[in-house]
Motif scaffolding. Sequence first.
Motif, PDB file in Angstrom:
ATOM      1  N   LEU A  13       0.828  -1.205   0.000  1.00  9.94           N
ATOM      2  CA  LEU A  13       0.000   0.000   0.000  1.00  9.94           C
ATOM      3  C   LEU A  13       0.865   1.258   0.000  1.00  9.94           C
ATOM      4  O   LEU A  13       0.587   2.215  -0.735  1.00  9.94           O
ATOM      5  CB  LEU A  13      -0.924  -0.003   1.214  1.00  9.94           C
ATOM      6  N   ALA A  14       1.928   1.255   0.814  1.00 12.46           N
ATOM      7  CA  ALA A  14       2.814   2.421   0.880  1.00 12.46           C
ATOM      8  C   ALA A  14       3.505   2.655  -0.459  1.00 12.46           C
ATOM      9  O   ALA A  14       3.635   3.801  -0.918  1.00 12.46           O
ATOM     10  CB  ALA A  14       3.850   2.233   1.985  1.00 12.46           C
ATOM     11  N   GLY A  15       3.963   1.577  -1.102  1.00 16.03           N
ATOM     12  CA  GLY A  15       4.596   1.718  -2.405  1.00 16.03           C
ATOM     13  C   GLY A  15       3.647   2.282  -3.437  1.00 16.03           C
ATOM     14  O   GLY A  15       4.024   3.127  -4.256  1.00 16.03           O
ATOM     15  N   ALA A  16       2.388   1.834  -3.393  1.00 14.39           N
ATOM     16  CA  ALA A  16       1.390   2.347  -4.330  1.00 14.39           C
ATOM     17  C   ALA A  16       1.103   3.827  -4.060  1.00 14.39           C
ATOM     18  O   ALA A  16       0.990   4.634  -4.990  1.00 14.39           O
ATOM     19  CB  ALA A  16       0.105   1.535  -4.214  1.00 14.39           C
ATOM     20  N   PRO A  52      14.383   2.034  -1.372  1.00  8.49           N
ATOM     21  CA  PRO A  52      14.599   1.617  -2.767  1.00  8.49           C
ATOM     22  C   PRO A  52      13.669   2.308  -3.755  1.00  8.49           C
ATOM     23  O   PRO A  52      14.069   2.614  -4.882  1.00  8.49           O
ATOM     24  CB  PRO A  52      14.332   0.099  -2.728  1.00  8.49           C
ATOM     25  N   GLY A  53      12.434   2.536  -3.348  1.00  6.86           N
ATOM     26  CA  GLY A  53      11.508   3.245  -4.224  1.00  6.86           C
ATOM     27  C   GLY A  53      11.986   4.653  -4.522  1.00  6.86           C
ATOM     28  O   GLY A  53      11.848   5.141  -5.653  1.00  6.86           O
ATOM     29  N   GLY A  54      12.561   5.301  -3.507  1.00  7.70           N
ATOM     30  CA  GLY A  54      13.102   6.637  -3.722  1.00  7.70           C
ATOM     31  C   GLY A  54      14.282   6.638  -4.670  1.00  7.70           C
ATOM     32  O   GLY A  54      14.409   7.522  -5.530  1.00  7.70           O
ATOM     33  N   VAL A  55      15.146   5.644  -4.530  1.00  6.58           N
ATOM     34  CA  VAL A  55      16.294   5.525  -5.437  1.00  6.58           C
ATOM     35  C   VAL A  55      15.821   5.317  -6.876  1.00  6.58           C
ATOM     36  O   VAL A  55      16.337   5.944  -7.810  1.00  6.58           O
ATOM     37  CB  VAL A  55      17.206   4.355  -5.002  1.00  6.58           C
ATOM     38  N   ALA A  56      14.833   4.448  -7.037  1.00  7.94           N
ATOM     39  CA  ALA A  56      14.303   4.188  -8.379  1.00  7.94           C
ATOM     40  C   ALA A  56      13.703   5.457  -8.982  1.00  7.94           C
ATOM     41  O   ALA A  56      13.888   5.741 -10.179  1.00  7.94           O
ATOM     42  CB  ALA A  56      13.255   3.080  -8.315  1.00  7.94           C
ATOM     43  N   LEU A 209       6.249  -4.217  -5.206  1.00 11.71           N
ATOM     44  CA  LEU A 209       5.006  -4.627  -5.866  1.00 11.71           C
ATOM     45  C   LEU A 209       4.021  -3.466  -5.922  1.00 11.71           C
ATOM     46  O   LEU A 209       3.409  -3.198  -6.965  1.00 11.71           O
ATOM     47  CB  LEU A 209       4.389  -5.807  -5.123  1.00 11.71           C
ATOM     48  N   GLY A 210       3.874  -2.759  -4.811  1.00  5.95           N
ATOM     49  CA  GLY A 210       2.946  -1.635  -4.760  1.00  5.95           C
ATOM     50  C   GLY A 210       3.339  -0.518  -5.704  1.00  5.95           C
ATOM     51  O   GLY A 210       2.473   0.138  -6.299  1.00  5.95           O
ATOM     52  N   GLY A 211       4.648  -0.309  -5.872  1.00  3.12           N
ATOM     53  CA  GLY A 211       5.098   0.732  -6.778  1.00  3.12           C
ATOM     54  C   GLY A 211       4.684   0.453  -8.210  1.00  3.12           C
ATOM     55  O   GLY A 211       4.249   1.355  -8.934  1.00  3.12           O
ATOM     56  N   VAL A 212       4.803  -0.815  -8.607  1.00  3.99           N
ATOM     57  CA  VAL A 212       4.393  -1.190  -9.964  1.00  3.99           C
ATOM     58  C   VAL A 212       2.882  -1.045 -10.129  1.00  3.99           C
ATOM     59  O   VAL A 212       2.392  -0.457 -11.105  1.00  3.99           O
ATOM     60  CB  VAL A 212       4.825  -2.636 -10.269  1.00  3.99           C
ATOM     61  N   LEU A 213       2.127  -1.569  -9.156  1.00  4.32           N
ATOM     62  CA  LEU A 213       0.668  -1.492  -9.229  1.00  4.32           C
ATOM     63  C   LEU A 213       0.185  -0.046  -9.175  1.00  4.32           C
ATOM     64  O   LEU A 213      -0.734   0.338  -9.905  1.00  4.32           O
ATOM     65  CB  LEU A 213       0.049  -2.299  -8.090  1.00  4.32           C
ATOM     66  N   GLY A 214       0.815   0.747  -8.301  1.00  2.00           N
ATOM     67  CA  GLY A 214       0.416   2.144  -8.172  1.00  2.00           C
ATOM     68  C   GLY A 214       0.668   2.934  -9.438  1.00  2.00           C
ATOM     69  O   GLY A 214      -0.148   3.773  -9.838  1.00  2.00           O
ATOM     70  N   ALA A 215       1.801   2.668 -10.082  1.00  2.00           N
ATOM     71  CA  ALA A 215       2.108   3.372 -11.327  1.00  2.00           C
ATOM     72  C   ALA A 215       1.073   3.050 -12.405  1.00  2.00           C
ATOM     73  O   ALA A 215       0.642   3.922 -13.166  1.00  2.00           O
ATOM     74  CB  ALA A 215       3.506   2.990 -11.793  1.00  2.00           C
TER      75      ALA A 215
END
Length: 251
Positions: A13-16, A52-56, A209-215
């Motif tokens: 959820l946080a990544g999304a 890691p999400g921030g680095v990406a 996973l959330g980052g991909v789904l959120g995008a």
Amino acid sequence: MDHLSLLFIAGTLAGAMNALAGGGSFVMFPAFLAAGLPPVTANASSTVALWPGGVASAWTYRAGLHPVCGVSLQRLAPVTLVGGLAGGLLLLFTPGRAFDEIVPWLLLLATLALAFGRRVGDALHGKLRRGPILLIQFGLGVYGGYFGGAVGLMMLAAWSLLGERDIKSLNGPRTLMVTLANTAAIAAFIVAGAISWPGVIVALLGGLLGGVLGARLGRRLPSGVVRAMTIVATALVTAAFFARLWFPGVI
């Protein structure tokens, strides 16, 4: 296993949220608390899980890196790094009970930044001289290393006050500076042994996973809807932490 499942879901959820509009720390930090970690360890672990999400993001925006308010990133970067390290060390030396009492107010500040930061920046655009940018950036770095909620939006608002107009073009510098502050703080957390690694790894995987789904979701949902949902969620979390502070025997 129940706690690891909770952290994976919270990380997703946080990544999304971070991919859509920001505010992932509003979910990740409470999840680590719910998993039984003390406040300082929970905050340090949350910072690492979201790193890691921030680095990406910073890598994705690398083509858009440029000076801010006439100051090169080569000058802003070391100031932000030192501020982030100072904030991380401040967190490590803050007593757990004191941090517990400070957190609701930090969450409130971050919620207000999410809700009104850009609007305030637009209203007061260019009202400050550009001279204090390094001092302001240091303060933002300290906040990022100590807690970090909505620090990216705070940077956008501050830079707008100092004269920047094109907010969208600041995404590159913003993501880089936030990542630098977090990197310096994380170095302090690792040396101090203040991270719960099993939980961090699980939350990190969920965040990817959330980052991909959120995008993907972000391409379909109107930005206004995403922003409204994020603000409501962060406001509810902030209210819950104030209730936890004021009614410890009930909440």
